[in-house]
Design an enzyme around this catalytic site. Sequence first.
Site, PDB file in Angstrom:
ATOM      1  N   LYS A 125      -4.846   5.422  14.710  1.00  0.00           N
ATOM      2  CA  LYS A 125      -4.834   5.119  13.495  1.00  0.00           C
ATOM      3  C   LYS A 125      -6.367   5.113  12.873  1.00  0.00           C
ATOM      4  O   LYS A 125      -6.956   5.809  13.457  1.00  0.00           O
ATOM      5  CB  LYS A 125      -4.171   3.374  13.542  1.00  0.00           C
ATOM      6  CG  LYS A 125      -2.808   3.794  13.835  1.00  0.00           C
ATOM      7  CD  LYS A 125      -1.933   4.011  12.659  1.00  0.00           C
ATOM      8  CE  LYS A 125      -0.431   4.234  12.855  1.00  0.00           C
ATOM      9  NZ  LYS A 125       0.231   4.803  11.880  1.00  0.00           N
ATOM     10  N   ASP A 131       2.144  -1.037  11.826  1.00  0.00           N
ATOM     11  CA  ASP A 131       0.594  -1.526  11.453  1.00  0.00           C
ATOM     12  C   ASP A 131       0.388  -3.068  11.826  1.00  0.00           C
ATOM     13  O   ASP A 131      -0.713  -3.470  11.535  1.00  0.00           O
ATOM     14  CB  ASP A 131       0.576  -1.529  10.049  1.00  0.00           C
ATOM     15  CG  ASP A 131       0.469   0.147   9.566  1.00  0.00           C
ATOM     16  OD1 ASP A 131       0.091   0.985  10.353  1.00  0.00           O
ATOM     17  OD2 ASP A 131       0.859   0.350   8.165  1.00  0.00           O
ATOM     18  N   GLN A 190       4.378   9.246   7.158  1.00  0.00           N
ATOM     19  CA  GLN A 190       3.518  10.119   6.492  1.00  0.00           C
ATOM     20  C   GLN A 190       4.036  11.515   6.541  1.00  0.00           C
ATOM     21  O   GLN A 190       3.985  12.226   5.392  1.00  0.00           O
ATOM     22  CB  GLN A 190       2.192   9.811   6.937  1.00  0.00           C
ATOM     23  CG  GLN A 190       1.604   8.454   6.620  1.00  0.00           C
ATOM     24  CD  GLN A 190       0.249   8.233   7.002  1.00  0.00           C
ATOM     25  OE1 GLN A 190      -0.408   9.067   7.938  1.00  0.00           O
ATOM     26  NE2 GLN A 190      -0.520   7.143   6.665  1.00  0.00           N
ATOM     27  N   LYS A 234       0.741  -1.165   0.223  1.00  0.00           N
ATOM     28  CA  LYS A 234       0.056   0.047   0.159  1.00  0.00           C
ATOM     29  C   LYS A 234       0.827   1.411   0.034  1.00  0.00           C
ATOM     30  O   LYS A 234       0.515   2.134  -0.780  1.00  0.00           O
ATOM     31  CB  LYS A 234      -0.896   0.139   1.266  1.00  0.00           C
ATOM     32  CG  LYS A 234      -1.890   1.157   1.237  1.00  0.00           C
ATOM     33  CD  LYS A 234      -3.130   0.858   2.008  1.00  0.00           C
ATOM     34  CE  LYS A 234      -2.782   0.941   3.784  1.00  0.00           C
ATOM     35  NZ  LYS A 234      -2.822   2.196   4.293  1.00  0.00           N
ATOM     36  N   ARG A 236       2.923   6.077  -3.309  1.00  0.00           N
ATOM     37  CA  ARG A 236       4.191   6.789  -3.533  1.00  0.00           C
ATOM     38  C   ARG A 236       4.489   6.467  -5.083  1.00  0.00           C
ATOM     39  O   ARG A 236       4.927   7.600  -5.967  1.00  0.00           O
ATOM     40  CB  ARG A 236       5.246   6.377  -2.959  1.00  0.00           C
ATOM     41  CG  ARG A 236       5.170   6.772  -1.415  1.00  0.00           C
ATOM     42  CD  ARG A 236       5.989   6.085  -0.360  1.00  0.00           C
ATOM     43  NE  ARG A 236       5.959   6.561   0.681  1.00  0.00           N
ATOM     44  CZ  ARG A 236       5.261   6.441   1.864  1.00  0.00           C
ATOM     45  NH1 ARG A 236       3.982   5.836   1.442  1.00  0.00           N
ATOM     46  NH2 ARG A 236       5.476   7.055   3.110  1.00  0.00           N
ATOM     47  N   SER A 250       6.881   9.462  12.033  1.00  0.00           N
ATOM     48  CA  SER A 250       5.819   9.057  11.208  1.00  0.00           C
ATOM     49  C   SER A 250       6.360   9.281   9.549  1.00  0.00           C
ATOM     50  O   SER A 250       6.649  10.532   9.215  1.00  0.00           O
ATOM     51  CB  SER A 250       4.475  10.109  11.304  1.00  0.00           C
ATOM     52  OG  SER A 250       3.876  10.293  10.269  1.00  0.00           O
ATOM     53  N   GLY A 287      -5.553   7.961   5.499  1.00  0.00           N
ATOM     54  CA  GLY A 287      -4.774   8.747   5.956  1.00  0.00           C
ATOM     55  C   GLY A 287      -3.517   8.982   5.345  1.00  0.00           C
ATOM     56  O   GLY A 287      -3.107  10.277   5.110  1.00  0.00           O
TER      57      GLY A 287
HETATM   58  C1  S3P Z   1       2.181   4.788   6.074  1.00  0.00           C
HETATM   59  C2  S3P Z   1       2.951   5.263   7.405  1.00  0.00           C
HETATM   60  C3  S3P Z   1       2.301   4.604   8.601  1.00  0.00           C
HETATM   61  C4  S3P Z   1       1.464   3.547   8.568  1.00  0.00           C
HETATM   62  C5  S3P Z   1       0.480   3.642   7.409  1.00  0.00           C
HETATM   63  C6  S3P Z   1       0.868   3.965   6.250  1.00  0.00           C
HETATM   64  C7  S3P Z   1       2.844   5.339   4.836  1.00  0.00           C
HETATM   65  O1  S3P Z   1       1.622   5.704   9.222  1.00  0.00           O
HETATM   66  O2  S3P Z   1       0.631   3.405   9.718  1.00  0.00           O
HETATM   67  O3  S3P Z   1      -0.408   2.477   7.281  1.00  0.00           O
HETATM   68  O4  S3P Z   1       2.679   4.890   3.822  1.00  0.00           O
HETATM   69  O5  S3P Z   1       3.794   6.277   5.078  1.00  0.00           O
HETATM   70  P1  S3P Z   1       2.346   6.885  10.328  1.00  0.00           P
HETATM   71  O6  S3P Z   1       3.346   7.674   9.314  1.00  0.00           O
HETATM   72  O7  S3P Z   1       1.297   7.623  10.647  1.00  0.00           O
HETATM   73  O8  S3P Z   1       3.111   6.275  11.234  1.00  0.00           O
END
Ligand code: S3P
Length: 448
Positions: free
Chosen positions: A356, A329, A178, A27, A32, A176, A99
């Site tokens: 989450k 996760d 993200q 995912k 990306r 994080s 998210g």
């Molecule tokens: C992700 C980062 C994680 C993860 C999410 C996917 C990503 O979140 O929990 O399922 O693809 O960058 P966080 O950045 O909030 O830790």
Amino acid sequence: MISNRPQPATFKPSGPLGGKISVPGDKSISHRALIFSALAVGKSRISGLLEGEDVLATAEALRAMGARIEKKDDVWTVQGVGVGGLMQPENVLDMGNSGTSTRLLMGLISSHGISAAFVGDASLTKRPMGRVIEPLSQMGADIRARETSDHKSCLPLTVRGLCPAVPITYRLPVASAQVKSAILLAGLNAPGITRVIEPVLTRDHSETMLKGFGAQIDVETDADDCRIISLTGEAELKPQKIKVPGDPSSAAFLVVAALIIPGSDIIIENVGINPTRSGLYEILQKMGGDIRFARQRKVGGEPVADIHVRHSPLTGIDVPAQIAPSMIDEFPILFVAAAMASGETSTRGLHELRVKESDRLAQMAKGLGLLGVEVTEKEDGLTIQGSGGKPLTGGRTRPVIETALDHRIAMSFAVAGLVTKSGLTIDDIRPVETSFPGFADLLQQLAS
Ligand code: S3P
């Protein structure tokens, strides 16, 4: 979502799992791959893309901003607009449950001269966005979010980007990927160098892929062991051919299922084993899990292997907090493994699990409690007394487990259902479509 109504599903005790299968694409890498391709000049090709709802939400938003994205014969093609070339979307961007789509695209828009409104489902609308709003505002974006009574900034929100944006140096206050990726995406269209300081290593797919697309990105470690990622802005990205490996976070559900169902022996082919994602596998091996990595190789800069798993008696473990980011996760399914192990498993440092897709500590404690598992919920983790391999039984014959619009809670309890005495029902299986289309069929295939 396919239907507006919850779709309950029942999972009953299962015989041994066997066979060779593969899981859908990663995912994180899929999001990306689409986003960087949309920013390249020319046509990129992506195979193995996860066709889950989260990734499709990213694709739809990128289309709304001018990228041409099509699928033909299992290959997705993306005609990029070039860094700086995004167009003003005409409609609100609906991020569904995702998210990652929201935070990464907020970064992307922040350094373009466009604005966009973001909405999402009931789960996403509760999640904190302040963590990206703060650095992106420093870069010049004007972001207006709904403020909650407990002072969180949440969806719906609007982002008005600034072009040229201001390059910043930002030290991540939460581990994080993200947030890191949102800043790097904004930095792609800012003059000068954008720096992210990462005290704790998180998944590094953005860094690897940006390098592959030809951006100038340097990673060093300072005297305090912090990673410093420096990206030179106003980059020109070159189109790529990308092969997305199988998602280790999806494979995790099948790996744990095979470990806890007696007689199981399965192989999952072509799974990503990036060390920033493989914490669960390390912990399960320490618990006594027979997990082997065969045919280790690199695909598109990412390490990949076939994972061979055999049923194994597991022993409880004290999970160190430092390993959390590399399995963030995977805690819900680890808790299921812990419920079937002998002895106690304790976890800590998991505040992030409360924000989450659901509050995963609360949902897992509640659901496992209904299955008769002894669980203590702390602010930052769970302590679980395992059954020593005995089937899980609750007070009710077939408990109904609340999944709270969270795909990983749904899949964790689906797996738990296979080792109950008389089955369980999850209240809604639809969220599984966000990350693992075909999950229930694959489980059935392994069981038959
Ligand atoms: C992700 C980062 C994680 C993860 C999410 C996917 C990503 O979140 O929990 O399922 O693809 O960058 P966080 O950045 O909030 O830790």
